[in-house]
Design an enzyme around this catalytic site. Structure first.
Site, PDB file in Angstrom:
ATOM      1  N   CYS A  42      29.673  20.985  67.421  1.00 46.03           N
ATOM      2  CA  CYS A  42      30.352  19.603  67.111  1.00 46.03           C
ATOM      3  C   CYS A  42      30.082  18.553  65.694  1.00 46.03           C
ATOM      4  O   CYS A  42      29.765  19.495  64.891  1.00 46.03           O
ATOM      5  CB  CYS A  42      28.503  19.089  67.420  1.00 46.03           C
ATOM      6  SG  CYS A  42      27.749  17.327  66.788  1.00 46.03           S
ATOM      7  N   TRP A  75      20.656  19.862  74.970  1.00 46.82           N
ATOM      8  CA  TRP A  75      21.140  20.877  73.550  1.00 46.82           C
ATOM      9  C   TRP A  75      19.996  21.792  74.142  1.00 46.82           C
ATOM     10  O   TRP A  75      19.049  22.020  73.754  1.00 46.82           O
ATOM     11  CB  TRP A  75      20.355  20.739  72.064  1.00 46.82           C
ATOM     12  CG  TRP A  75      22.239  19.918  72.026  1.00 46.82           C
ATOM     13  CD1 TRP A  75      22.108  18.590  71.395  1.00 46.82           C
ATOM     14  CD2 TRP A  75      23.946  20.331  72.105  1.00 46.82           C
ATOM     15  NE1 TRP A  75      23.104  17.897  71.478  1.00 46.82           N
ATOM     16  CE2 TRP A  75      24.438  18.706  71.569  1.00 46.82           C
ATOM     17  CE3 TRP A  75      24.329  21.036  72.338  1.00 46.82           C
ATOM     18  CZ2 TRP A  75      25.579  18.811  71.662  1.00 46.82           C
ATOM     19  CZ3 TRP A  75      25.744  21.165  72.255  1.00 46.82           C
ATOM     20  CH2 TRP A  75      26.861  20.261  72.071  1.00 46.82           C
ATOM     21  N   VAL A 108      19.170  12.821  73.141  1.00 52.84           N
ATOM     22  CA  VAL A 108      18.792  13.482  72.350  1.00 52.84           C
ATOM     23  C   VAL A 108      20.478  14.378  71.529  1.00 52.84           C
ATOM     24  O   VAL A 108      21.561  14.738  72.356  1.00 52.84           O
ATOM     25  CB  VAL A 108      18.498  15.018  72.828  1.00 52.84           C
ATOM     26  CG1 VAL A 108      18.384  16.177  71.787  1.00 52.84           C
ATOM     27  CG2 VAL A 108      17.180  14.860  73.465  1.00 52.84           C
ATOM     28  N   VAL A 110      23.040  16.650  67.984  1.00 46.66           N
ATOM     29  CA  VAL A 110      22.744  16.961  66.574  1.00 46.66           C
ATOM     30  C   VAL A 110      23.505  16.592  66.105  1.00 46.66           C
ATOM     31  O   VAL A 110      25.168  15.419  65.951  1.00 46.66           O
ATOM     32  CB  VAL A 110      23.165  18.596  67.372  1.00 46.66           C
ATOM     33  CG1 VAL A 110      21.784  19.225  67.814  1.00 46.66           C
ATOM     34  CG2 VAL A 110      24.716  18.570  68.477  1.00 46.66           C
ATOM     35  N   TYR A 173      37.320  10.330  70.181  1.00 49.21           N
ATOM     36  CA  TYR A 173      36.657   9.902  71.162  1.00 49.21           C
ATOM     37  C   TYR A 173      37.017   8.534  71.951  1.00 49.21           C
ATOM     38  O   TYR A 173      36.332   8.987  72.913  1.00 49.21           O
ATOM     39  CB  TYR A 173      35.235   9.568  70.251  1.00 49.21           C
ATOM     40  CG  TYR A 173      34.495  11.036  69.908  1.00 49.21           C
ATOM     41  CD1 TYR A 173      33.717  11.906  71.097  1.00 49.21           C
ATOM     42  CD2 TYR A 173      35.001  11.601  68.879  1.00 49.21           C
ATOM     43  CE1 TYR A 173      33.114  13.226  71.212  1.00 49.21           C
ATOM     44  CE2 TYR A 173      34.272  12.873  68.803  1.00 49.21           C
ATOM     45  CZ  TYR A 173      33.643  13.925  69.507  1.00 49.21           C
ATOM     46  OH  TYR A 173      33.056  14.970  69.605  1.00 49.21           O
TER      47      TYR A 173
END
Length: 329
Positions: A42, A75, A108, A110, A173
Protein backbone atom coordinates in the site's frame (compact mmCIF):
# COMPACT_ATOMS: atom_id res chain seq x y z
CA UNK A 1 -30.27 -0.76 -18.07
CA UNK A 2 -26.95 0.92 -18.81
CA UNK A 3 -24.30 0.47 -16.16
CA UNK A 4 -23.96 3.53 -13.97
CA UNK A 5 -20.65 5.31 -14.49
CA UNK A 6 -19.13 6.42 -11.21
CA UNK A 7 -16.15 8.64 -10.47
CA UNK A 8 -13.55 6.96 -8.28
CA UNK A 9 -13.61 8.70 -4.92
CA UNK A 10 -11.20 7.90 -2.11
CA UNK A 11 -12.86 7.49 1.27
CA UNK A 12 -11.95 9.91 4.01
CA UNK A 13 -10.32 8.50 7.11
CA UNK A 14 -13.02 7.58 9.62
CA UNK A 15 -10.77 7.52 12.68
CA UNK A 16 -8.69 10.68 12.86
CA UNK A 17 -7.55 10.83 16.48
CA UNK A 18 -4.09 12.26 17.03
CA UNK A 19 -1.31 10.93 19.20
CA UNK A 20 0.15 14.03 20.82
CA UNK A 21 3.29 14.86 22.75
CA UNK A 22 1.32 16.55 25.53
CA UNK A 23 -1.39 13.88 25.67
CA UNK A 24 -4.14 16.45 25.21
CA UNK A 25 -5.80 14.23 22.60
CA UNK A 26 -6.21 11.40 25.09
CA UNK A 27 -3.54 9.43 23.22
CA UNK A 28 -0.12 10.47 24.58
CA UNK A 29 3.14 9.72 22.81
CA UNK A 30 4.60 6.77 24.66
CA UNK A 31 7.35 4.40 23.57
CA UNK A 32 6.10 0.83 23.13
CA UNK A 33 2.42 1.64 23.51
CA UNK A 34 1.35 1.69 19.84
CA UNK A 35 1.65 -0.68 16.90
CA UNK A 36 1.76 0.48 13.29
CA UNK A 37 -0.10 -1.90 10.99
CA UNK A 38 0.87 -1.72 7.33
CA UNK A 39 0.81 -3.55 4.06
CA UNK A 40 4.04 -3.20 2.13
CA UNK A 41 1.89 -3.15 -0.99
CA UNK A 42 0.00 0.00 0.00
CA UNK A 43 1.46 3.40 -0.96
CA UNK A 44 -0.37 5.17 1.86
CA UNK A 45 1.10 2.75 4.42
CA UNK A 46 4.49 3.07 2.73
CA UNK A 47 4.51 6.75 3.64
CA UNK A 48 4.28 5.91 7.34
CA UNK A 49 6.90 3.17 6.99
CA UNK A 50 9.42 5.54 5.42
CA UNK A 51 8.84 8.28 8.01
CA UNK A 52 9.21 5.77 10.84
CA UNK A 53 12.51 4.51 9.36
CA UNK A 54 13.98 7.95 8.67
CA UNK A 55 13.10 9.18 12.16
CA UNK A 56 14.39 6.06 13.92
CA UNK A 57 11.10 5.20 15.60
CA UNK A 58 11.39 1.42 15.12
CA UNK A 59 11.91 0.76 18.83
CA UNK A 60 9.21 3.25 19.86
CA UNK A 61 6.43 2.05 17.52
CA UNK A 62 6.32 -1.67 16.74
CA UNK A 63 5.40 -2.90 13.27
CA UNK A 64 2.82 -5.38 12.00
CA UNK A 65 2.90 -6.34 8.32
CA UNK A 66 -0.31 -7.67 6.80
CA UNK A 67 -0.56 -10.18 3.98
CA UNK A 68 -0.65 -8.32 0.65
CA UNK A 69 -3.57 -10.49 -0.46
CA UNK A 70 -6.80 -9.44 1.22
CA UNK A 71 -9.95 -11.49 1.57
CA UNK A 72 -13.51 -10.38 2.25
CA UNK A 73 -12.46 -9.41 5.79
CA UNK A 74 -9.72 -7.18 4.39
CA UNK A 75 -6.21 -7.08 5.86
CA UNK A 76 -5.16 -10.30 7.58
CA UNK A 77 -2.10 -11.48 9.51
CA UNK A 78 -1.47 -14.71 7.65
CA UNK A 79 2.25 -13.93 7.39
CA UNK A 80 2.57 -14.52 11.14
CA UNK A 81 2.63 -17.89 12.95
CA UNK A 82 -0.88 -19.29 13.39
CA UNK A 83 -2.22 -16.38 11.34
CA UNK A 84 -2.25 -14.02 14.33
CA UNK A 85 -0.38 -10.81 14.96
CA UNK A 86 2.02 -11.79 17.76
CA UNK A 87 1.53 -8.54 19.68
CA UNK A 88 -2.16 -7.77 19.17
CA UNK A 89 -3.25 -11.42 19.09
CA UNK A 90 -5.74 -10.80 16.29
CA UNK A 91 -6.22 -12.47 12.91
CA UNK A 92 -7.68 -9.48 11.06
CA UNK A 93 -7.09 -5.75 11.36
CA UNK A 94 -10.88 -5.38 11.40
CA UNK A 95 -10.84 -6.70 14.96
CA UNK A 96 -9.00 -3.56 16.12
CA UNK A 97 -11.56 -1.42 14.27
CA UNK A 98 -14.40 -3.24 16.00
CA UNK A 99 -12.69 -2.89 19.37
CA UNK A 100 -12.69 0.85 18.77
CA UNK A 101 -16.25 1.04 17.39
CA UNK A 102 -18.46 -2.02 17.97
CA UNK A 103 -20.68 -2.65 14.97
CA UNK A 104 -18.40 -0.72 12.62
CA UNK A 105 -19.15 -1.66 8.99
CA UNK A 106 -16.95 0.76 7.07
CA UNK A 107 -13.70 0.17 5.25
CA UNK A 108 -10.63 -1.29 6.95
CA UNK A 109 -7.53 0.48 5.75
CA UNK A 110 -3.81 0.74 6.36
CA UNK A 111 -1.81 2.40 7.73
CA UNK A 112 -3.49 1.97 11.08
CA UNK A 113 -2.07 2.72 14.51
CA UNK A 114 -3.41 0.47 17.26
CA UNK A 115 -3.22 0.96 21.02
CA UNK A 116 -1.56 -2.25 22.23
CA UNK A 117 -2.93 -2.36 25.81
CA UNK A 118 -6.57 -2.03 24.73
CA UNK A 119 -6.32 -3.49 21.21
CA UNK A 120 -8.28 -0.51 19.93
CA UNK A 121 -7.61 1.36 16.71
CA UNK A 122 -6.35 4.88 17.37
CA UNK A 123 -6.14 6.33 13.86
CA UNK A 124 -6.21 5.44 10.19
CA UNK A 125 -5.61 9.06 9.15
CA UNK A 126 -3.19 8.15 6.36
CA UNK A 127 -2.54 11.67 4.98
CA UNK A 128 -1.33 13.03 8.30
CA UNK A 129 0.52 10.17 10.00
CA UNK A 130 3.99 10.99 8.54
CA UNK A 131 3.82 14.64 9.61
CA UNK A 132 2.56 13.59 13.06
CA UNK A 133 5.51 11.22 13.42
CA UNK A 134 7.82 14.06 12.39
CA UNK A 135 6.44 16.53 14.93
CA UNK A 136 4.59 15.00 17.88
CA UNK A 137 7.09 12.14 18.25
CA UNK A 138 10.18 14.39 18.16
CA UNK A 139 11.30 13.48 21.70
CA UNK A 140 11.72 9.86 20.60
CA UNK A 141 13.49 10.51 17.31
CA UNK A 142 16.94 9.00 16.82
CA UNK A 143 19.98 11.23 17.11
CA UNK A 144 20.58 12.78 13.70
CA UNK A 145 16.99 12.32 12.50
CA UNK A 146 16.07 14.69 9.65
CA UNK A 147 13.41 17.36 9.98
CA UNK A 148 10.81 16.01 7.57
CA UNK A 149 8.32 18.82 8.18
CA UNK A 150 10.27 22.05 8.86
CA UNK A 151 8.08 24.72 10.37
CA UNK A 152 9.28 27.44 7.99
CA UNK A 153 8.50 25.29 4.92
CA UNK A 154 5.16 23.81 5.95
CA UNK A 155 2.96 26.03 3.78
CA UNK A 156 5.01 25.17 0.69
CA UNK A 157 5.14 21.48 1.62
CA UNK A 158 1.38 21.36 2.19
CA UNK A 159 0.63 23.09 -1.11
CA UNK A 160 2.76 20.79 -3.24
CA UNK A 161 1.62 17.74 -1.26
CA UNK A 162 -2.00 18.64 -2.07
CA UNK A 163 -1.19 18.82 -5.79
CA UNK A 164 0.65 15.49 -5.65
CA UNK A 165 -2.19 13.83 -3.76
CA UNK A 166 -4.91 15.02 -6.12
CA UNK A 167 -3.22 14.47 -9.46
CA UNK A 168 -0.62 11.75 -8.80
CA UNK A 169 -1.22 9.67 -5.66
CA UNK A 170 -4.97 9.57 -6.15
CA UNK A 171 -4.90 10.29 -9.86
CA UNK A 172 -3.48 6.89 -10.77
CA UNK A 173 -6.39 5.26 -8.92
CA UNK A 174 -8.93 7.38 -10.75
CA UNK A 175 -7.36 6.26 -14.03
CA UNK A 176 -7.47 2.64 -12.91
CA UNK A 177 -10.94 2.40 -11.45
CA UNK A 178 -13.20 4.89 -13.20
CA UNK A 179 -15.66 3.37 -15.69
CA UNK A 180 -16.17 6.57 -17.64
CA UNK A 181 -13.94 7.31 -20.63
CA UNK A 182 -14.09 11.10 -20.28
CA UNK A 183 -13.28 10.99 -16.57
CA UNK A 184 -10.40 8.61 -17.25
CA UNK A 185 -8.99 10.95 -19.87
CA UNK A 186 -9.28 13.97 -17.55
CA UNK A 187 -7.47 12.11 -14.78
CA UNK A 188 -4.87 10.81 -17.25
CA UNK A 189 -4.18 14.33 -18.53
CA UNK A 190 -4.00 15.79 -15.01
CA UNK A 191 -1.62 13.02 -13.93
CA UNK A 192 0.89 13.56 -16.70
CA UNK A 193 0.58 17.34 -16.64
CA UNK A 194 1.48 17.18 -12.96
CA UNK A 195 4.35 14.76 -13.56
CA UNK A 196 5.67 17.09 -16.27
CA UNK A 197 5.48 20.05 -13.86
CA UNK A 198 7.23 18.08 -11.12
CA UNK A 199 9.91 17.03 -13.59
CA UNK A 200 10.51 20.66 -14.48
CA UNK A 201 10.65 21.59 -10.77
CA UNK A 202 13.17 18.85 -10.02
CA UNK A 203 15.44 19.42 -13.00
CA UNK A 204 17.76 21.73 -11.08
CA UNK A 205 16.91 20.90 -7.48
CA UNK A 206 17.42 17.62 -5.69
CA UNK A 207 14.29 17.67 -3.52
CA UNK A 208 10.81 19.11 -3.87
CA UNK A 209 10.97 21.66 -1.06
CA UNK A 210 14.13 22.98 0.56
CA UNK A 211 17.52 21.31 0.44
CA UNK A 212 16.72 17.97 2.10
CA UNK A 213 14.06 15.29 2.21
CA UNK A 214 10.62 16.28 3.47
CA UNK A 215 7.26 14.56 3.66
CA UNK A 216 6.57 15.96 0.17
CA UNK A 217 9.30 13.71 -1.27
CA UNK A 218 7.93 10.73 0.63
CA UNK A 219 4.48 11.39 -0.82
CA UNK A 220 5.72 11.48 -4.41
CA UNK A 221 8.14 8.56 -4.08
CA UNK A 222 5.52 6.02 -3.02
CA UNK A 223 3.66 6.48 -6.31
CA UNK A 224 6.76 6.69 -8.50
CA UNK A 225 8.21 3.48 -7.11
CA UNK A 226 5.02 1.60 -8.07
CA UNK A 227 4.58 3.30 -11.42
CA UNK A 228 6.17 0.92 -13.91
CA UNK A 229 5.46 -2.22 -11.89
CA UNK A 230 1.75 -1.46 -11.52
CA UNK A 231 0.25 1.84 -12.59
CA UNK A 232 1.58 2.07 -16.14
CA UNK A 233 -0.19 -1.10 -17.31
CA UNK A 234 -2.62 -2.15 -14.59
CA UNK A 235 -4.11 1.35 -14.17
CA UNK A 236 -3.70 2.41 -17.83
CA UNK A 237 -1.32 5.28 -16.95
CA UNK A 238 0.61 4.60 -20.13
CA UNK A 239 1.69 7.84 -21.77
CA UNK A 240 5.17 7.13 -20.47
CA UNK A 241 6.87 4.72 -18.14
CA UNK A 242 8.80 6.24 -15.26
CA UNK A 243 11.97 4.99 -16.94
CA UNK A 244 11.04 7.18 -19.93
CA UNK A 245 10.87 10.38 -17.82
CA UNK A 246 14.56 11.10 -17.21
CA UNK A 247 14.34 13.62 -14.38
CA UNK A 248 11.72 11.75 -12.37
CA UNK A 249 13.43 8.42 -12.97
CA UNK A 250 16.75 9.80 -11.66
CA UNK A 251 14.96 11.47 -8.72
CA UNK A 252 13.15 8.24 -7.83
CA UNK A 253 16.38 6.22 -8.00
CA UNK A 254 18.12 8.79 -5.82
CA UNK A 255 15.44 8.35 -3.16
CA UNK A 256 15.28 4.57 -3.57
CA UNK A 257 19.01 4.36 -2.88
CA UNK A 258 18.69 6.60 0.19
CA UNK A 259 18.49 4.61 3.45
CA UNK A 260 14.89 4.60 4.65
CA UNK A 261 13.27 4.50 1.20
CA UNK A 262 14.25 1.50 -0.92
CA UNK A 263 14.69 -0.66 2.16
CA UNK A 264 10.93 -0.41 2.78
CA UNK A 265 9.97 -1.61 -0.71
CA UNK A 266 8.84 -5.17 -1.38
CA UNK A 267 8.00 -5.43 -5.08
CA UNK A 268 6.63 -8.95 -4.63
CA UNK A 269 4.03 -7.68 -2.15
CA UNK A 270 3.25 -4.70 -4.38
CA UNK A 271 2.71 -6.70 -7.56
CA UNK A 272 0.78 -9.57 -5.98
CA UNK A 273 -1.58 -7.21 -4.18
CA UNK A 274 -2.56 -5.13 -7.18
CA UNK A 275 -2.74 -7.88 -9.77
CA UNK A 276 -4.41 -10.51 -7.57
CA UNK A 277 -6.80 -8.41 -5.47
CA UNK A 278 -8.19 -6.16 -8.23
CA UNK A 279 -10.31 -8.82 -9.92
CA UNK A 280 -12.39 -6.26 -11.83
CA UNK A 281 -9.24 -4.93 -13.54
CA UNK A 282 -7.23 -8.16 -13.84
CA UNK A 283 -9.70 -11.06 -13.72
CA UNK A 284 -7.03 -13.63 -14.66
CA UNK A 285 -5.03 -12.87 -11.52
CA UNK A 286 -1.82 -13.23 -13.53
CA UNK A 287 1.08 -11.30 -11.96
CA UNK A 288 3.44 -9.87 -14.63
CA UNK A 289 7.02 -11.09 -14.56
CA UNK A 290 8.51 -7.65 -15.28
CA UNK A 291 9.78 -5.04 -15.06
CA UNK A 292 13.54 -5.45 -14.46
CA UNK A 293 14.01 -4.26 -10.87
CA UNK A 294 17.80 -4.12 -10.66
CA UNK A 295 17.69 -0.86 -12.63
CA UNK A 296 16.66 0.82 -9.38
CA UNK A 297 20.25 0.47 -8.18
CA UNK A 298 21.87 2.15 -11.20
CA UNK A 299 23.63 5.51 -10.96
CA UNK A 300 21.34 8.55 -10.90
CA UNK A 301 23.79 11.46 -11.00
CA UNK A 302 21.80 13.75 -8.74
CA UNK A 303 24.51 14.09 -6.09
CA UNK A 304 25.76 17.16 -7.98
CA UNK A 305 22.56 19.09 -7.30
CA UNK A 306 22.30 21.37 -4.24
CA UNK A 307 21.19 19.74 -1.01
CA UNK A 308 21.74 16.54 0.92
CA UNK A 309 19.23 13.87 1.98
CA UNK A 310 19.27 14.43 5.73
CA UNK A 311 20.27 18.10 5.98
CA UNK A 312 22.40 18.42 9.08
CA UNK A 313 21.38 14.94 10.19
CA UNK A 314 22.59 11.44 9.43
CA UNK A 315 21.27 8.35 7.61
CA UNK A 316 19.26 5.83 9.63
CA UNK A 317 20.97 2.55 10.51
CA UNK A 318 20.03 -0.65 8.72
CA UNK A 319 16.48 -1.83 9.41
CA UNK A 320 15.94 -4.40 12.16
CA UNK A 321 16.48 -7.93 10.91
CA UNK A 322 12.78 -8.81 11.22
CA UNK A 323 11.81 -5.85 9.03
CA UNK A 324 14.20 -6.39 6.13
CA UNK A 325 12.76 -6.81 2.64
CA UNK A 326 14.01 -9.25 0.00
CA UNK A 327 16.84 -7.98 -2.25
CA UNK A 328 16.00 -6.91 -5.77
CA UNK A 329 16.05 -9.82 -8.21
Amino acid sequence: MAEEKKEFKRSLSHFTDRITADGSSGWPVEAGRYRLVVSRACPWANRALIARRLLGLESAISLAVADPIQDERSWRFTLDPDGRDPVLGIRFLAEAYLAREPGYTGGVSVPAIVDVPSGRLVTNDYPNIPAELATEWAALHRAGAPDLYPRELRDEIDAIAEDIFRDVNNGVYVCGFTRDQAKYERAFTALFDRLDALSERLENRRYLVGDSITVADINLFVTLVRFDAVYHGHFKCNRNKLTEMPVLWAYARDLFQTPGFGDTIDFDHIKRHYYVVHHEINPSGIVPAGPVLTEWTTAHGRESLPGSPFGQGTPPPAPPEAERVPPLG
